[in-house]
Design a protein around this motif. Structure first.
Motif, PDB file in Angstrom:
ATOM      1  N   PHE A  43     -24.974 100.354 -13.835  1.00  0.00           N
ATOM      2  CA  PHE A  43     -24.765 100.124 -15.259  1.00  0.00           C
ATOM      3  C   PHE A  43     -24.199  98.725 -15.455  1.00  0.00           C
ATOM      4  O   PHE A  43     -23.613  98.150 -14.537  1.00  0.00           O
ATOM      5  N   GLY A  44     -24.401  98.169 -16.661  1.00  0.00           N
ATOM      6  CA  GLY A  44     -23.920  96.828 -16.969  1.00  0.00           C
ATOM      7  C   GLY A  44     -22.509  96.809 -17.501  1.00  0.00           C
ATOM      8  O   GLY A  44     -21.749  95.880 -17.251  1.00  0.00           O
ATOM      9  N   ASP A  45     -22.146  97.826 -18.278  1.00  0.00           N
ATOM     10  CA  ASP A  45     -20.763  97.982 -18.727  1.00  0.00           C
ATOM     11  C   ASP A  45     -20.501  99.461 -18.960  1.00  0.00           C
ATOM     12  O   ASP A  45     -21.411 100.293 -18.915  1.00  0.00           O
ATOM     13  N   GLU A  46     -19.245  99.796 -19.211  1.00  0.00           N
ATOM     14  CA  GLU A  46     -18.864 101.205 -19.262  1.00  0.00           C
ATOM     15  C   GLU A  46     -19.373 101.930 -20.492  1.00  0.00           C
ATOM     16  O   GLU A  46     -19.583 103.145 -20.448  1.00  0.00           O
ATOM     17  N   GLU A  47     -19.611 101.212 -21.586  1.00  0.00           N
ATOM     18  CA  GLU A  47     -20.178 101.867 -22.759  1.00  0.00           C
ATOM     19  C   GLU A  47     -21.609 102.296 -22.468  1.00  0.00           C
ATOM     20  O   GLU A  47     -22.032 103.392 -22.852  1.00  0.00           O
ATOM     21  N   GLU A  48     -22.353 101.435 -21.794  1.00  0.00           N
ATOM     22  CA  GLU A  48     -23.715 101.793 -21.391  1.00  0.00           C
ATOM     23  C   GLU A  48     -23.688 103.029 -20.490  1.00  0.00           C
ATOM     24  O   GLU A  48     -24.485 103.965 -20.658  1.00  0.00           O
ATOM     25  N   ASN A 154     -19.883  92.416 -22.017  1.00  0.00           N
ATOM     26  CA  ASN A 154     -18.970  93.510 -21.743  1.00  0.00           C
ATOM     27  C   ASN A 154     -17.896  93.498 -22.825  1.00  0.00           C
ATOM     28  O   ASN A 154     -17.090  92.563 -22.899  1.00  0.00           O
ATOM     29  N   VAL A 155     -17.891  94.496 -23.663  1.00  0.00           N
ATOM     30  CA  VAL A 155     -17.012  94.491 -24.828  1.00  0.00           C
ATOM     31  C   VAL A 155     -15.539  94.442 -24.428  1.00  0.00           C
ATOM     32  O   VAL A 155     -14.718  93.802 -25.103  1.00  0.00           O
ATOM     33  N   ASP A 156     -15.177  95.079 -23.321  1.00  0.00           N
ATOM     34  CA  ASP A 156     -13.771  95.102 -22.912  1.00  0.00           C
ATOM     35  C   ASP A 156     -13.290  93.722 -22.504  1.00  0.00           C
ATOM     36  O   ASP A 156     -12.230  93.262 -22.939  1.00  0.00           O
ATOM     37  N   PHE A 179      -7.774  92.147 -35.455  1.00  0.00           N
ATOM     38  CA  PHE A 179      -9.164  92.413 -35.073  1.00  0.00           C
ATOM     39  C   PHE A 179     -10.084  91.351 -35.672  1.00  0.00           C
ATOM     40  O   PHE A 179     -10.989  90.848 -34.997  1.00  0.00           O
ATOM     41  N   LYS A 180      -9.824  90.993 -36.908  1.00  0.00           N
ATOM     42  CA  LYS A 180     -10.639  89.951 -37.554  1.00  0.00           C
ATOM     43  C   LYS A 180     -10.432  88.604 -36.861  1.00  0.00           C
ATOM     44  O   LYS A 180     -11.393  87.870 -36.612  1.00  0.00           O
ATOM     45  N   GLU A 324     -11.031 104.591 -32.387  1.00  0.00           N
ATOM     46  CA  GLU A 324     -11.508 103.895 -33.581  1.00  0.00           C
ATOM     47  C   GLU A 324     -11.516 102.376 -33.380  1.00  0.00           C
ATOM     48  O   GLU A 324     -12.410 101.674 -33.870  1.00  0.00           O
ATOM     49  N   ILE A 325     -10.525 101.859 -32.644  1.00  0.00           N
ATOM     50  CA  ILE A 325     -10.503 100.419 -32.352  1.00  0.00           C
ATOM     51  C   ILE A 325     -11.660 100.052 -31.434  1.00  0.00           C
ATOM     52  O   ILE A 325     -12.364  99.070 -31.661  1.00  0.00           O
ATOM     53  N   ARG A 326     -11.865 100.855 -30.407  1.00  0.00           N
ATOM     54  CA  ARG A 326     -12.944 100.561 -29.455  1.00  0.00           C
ATOM     55  C   ARG A 326     -14.307 100.600 -30.135  1.00  0.00           C
ATOM     56  O   ARG A 326     -15.167  99.749 -29.870  1.00  0.00           O
ATOM     57  N   GLN A 327     -14.524 101.572 -31.014  1.00  0.00           N
ATOM     58  CA  GLN A 327     -15.817 101.659 -31.703  1.00  0.00           C
ATOM     59  C   GLN A 327     -16.043 100.449 -32.602  1.00  0.00           C
ATOM     60  O   GLN A 327     -17.158  99.934 -32.710  1.00  0.00           O
TER      61      GLN A 327
END
Length: 340
Positions: A43-48, A154-156, A179-180, A324-327
């Protein structure tokens, strides 16, 4: 072939769902000696990986990192580990064992055995970049590096960089305004990005060829390139710090392969004999305290693992965050990569 024989053959296999590169036999030599290589899927990242497993992909073991274990567990993807079958369980570094929700849940159930730990940090070509120009992580957004930057797809890691850049070291407490700010920073970085790397081979080849000069990368990149004589270095002392992560192996619910082989693999990757190879060839720390203690001081010092307190100081630890933050990060990062 009878149906019984087919089932017996299926349960005698082992499939490991992993990051590309970790199929390296030197990371599990005892398993290879006993059985040969297991089957690997990548896998490329953990969400995938998470989405693929939720969609029904079958494997026996997987290699998530600290920020994902709770999410995977709560989604019903994990099978508890049996510490009595993990011969190196008592040798796992105490600092890793004590991390909240990483290895065990409140009732003491074990879910993950740590394997590797390290950093995501600023990495650069020393023949093309002045050290003073990369003292701050804001260098990733500096126009002088246009088309010369790569960060992971990789979002993380992306939001670890962005969080640090805005002065935030605990992303679990990220406000809407922060976040912004973090997302706006990544949009500025995007203007400089030549490509988003997906595995170590890709980023290592690009830096070696001079395609990129500045990277947000794991320890392995600088370690591998230095071993190959490429002029690269890392800055572990940027103004804003660096990111630290811990990864390990979990058993997957519904695994169809051999349970005996699964535990033999977990015992092989956490064997103390793996520690020195992991540091010298990968640049990562190993989870086995006995193995780490046996490494000579010069090797530990050259990799920064001689002082764990210093190693983890001034970092953003990639810990589990509210869903909710991760999404929000996942959705926003896709927009950023698309140029929006």
């Amino acid at each position: 072939m009878s149906s019984t024989a087919t089932v017996a053959q299926a349960t005698d296999t082992l499939t490991v769902f992993d990051w590309s590169g970790y199929e390296d036999p030197e990371l599990h030599p005892a398993y290879t000696e006993k059985y040969g290589e297991p089957d690997f899927a990548f896998f490329g990242d953990e969400e995938e990986a998470f989405q693929k497993l939720r969609s029904g992909f079958k494997a026996d073991l997987a290699h998530p990192c600290s920020q994902s274990v709770v999410k995977w567990r709560d989604a019903g993807l994990l099978e508890p580990l049996d510490p009595s079958k993990l011969k190196n369980w008592e040798e796992i570094l105490p600092g890793l064992k004590s991390m909240k929700d990483l290895m065990t849940s409140a009732d003491g159930t074990a879910w993950l055995i740590p394997f590797d730990w390290g950093n995501t940090l600023l990495t650069y070509r020393t023949d093309k970049v002045k050290a003073e120009d990369v003292q701050s992580l804001k260098a990733f957004a500096d126009p002088q590096f246009k088309d010369r930057v790569t960060i992971g797809d990789n979002v993380d890691d992306a939001y670890a960089l962005a969080s640090l850049a805005i002065g935030l070291k605990d992303w679990t407490a990220m406000t809407d305004d922060q976040f912004k700010q973090a997302s706006d920073f990544l949009r500025q970085v995007h203007k400089n990005v030549r490509f988003y790397w997906t595995d170590n081979t890709q980023i290592n080849q690009a830096m070696a060829a001079g395609e990129v000069d500045l990277a947000w990368a794991w320890n392995d990149t600088a370690t591998s390139l230095k071993n190959d004589g490429v002029p690269v270095d890392v800055n572990k002392d940027t103004d804003e710090g660096l990111s630290t992560w811990v990864c390990g192996y979990v058993r997957l619910k519904g695994a169809e392969g051999s349970e005996e082989k699964a535990y033999d693999f977990l015992n092989a990757v956490t064997d103390p004999a793996v520690s020195k190879y992991m540091i010298e060839s990968w640049g990562y720390g190993h989870s086995n305290a006995k193995g780490m203690a046996a490494i000579d001081e010069a090797t530990l010092k050259s990799s920064g693992y001689d002082n764990v307190e210093k190693f983890t100081g001034n970092t953003l630890f990639q810990s589990p965050m509210p869903s909710e933050i991760r999404q929000k990060m996942i959705a926003e990062f896709e927009k950023i990569k698309a140029g929006y």
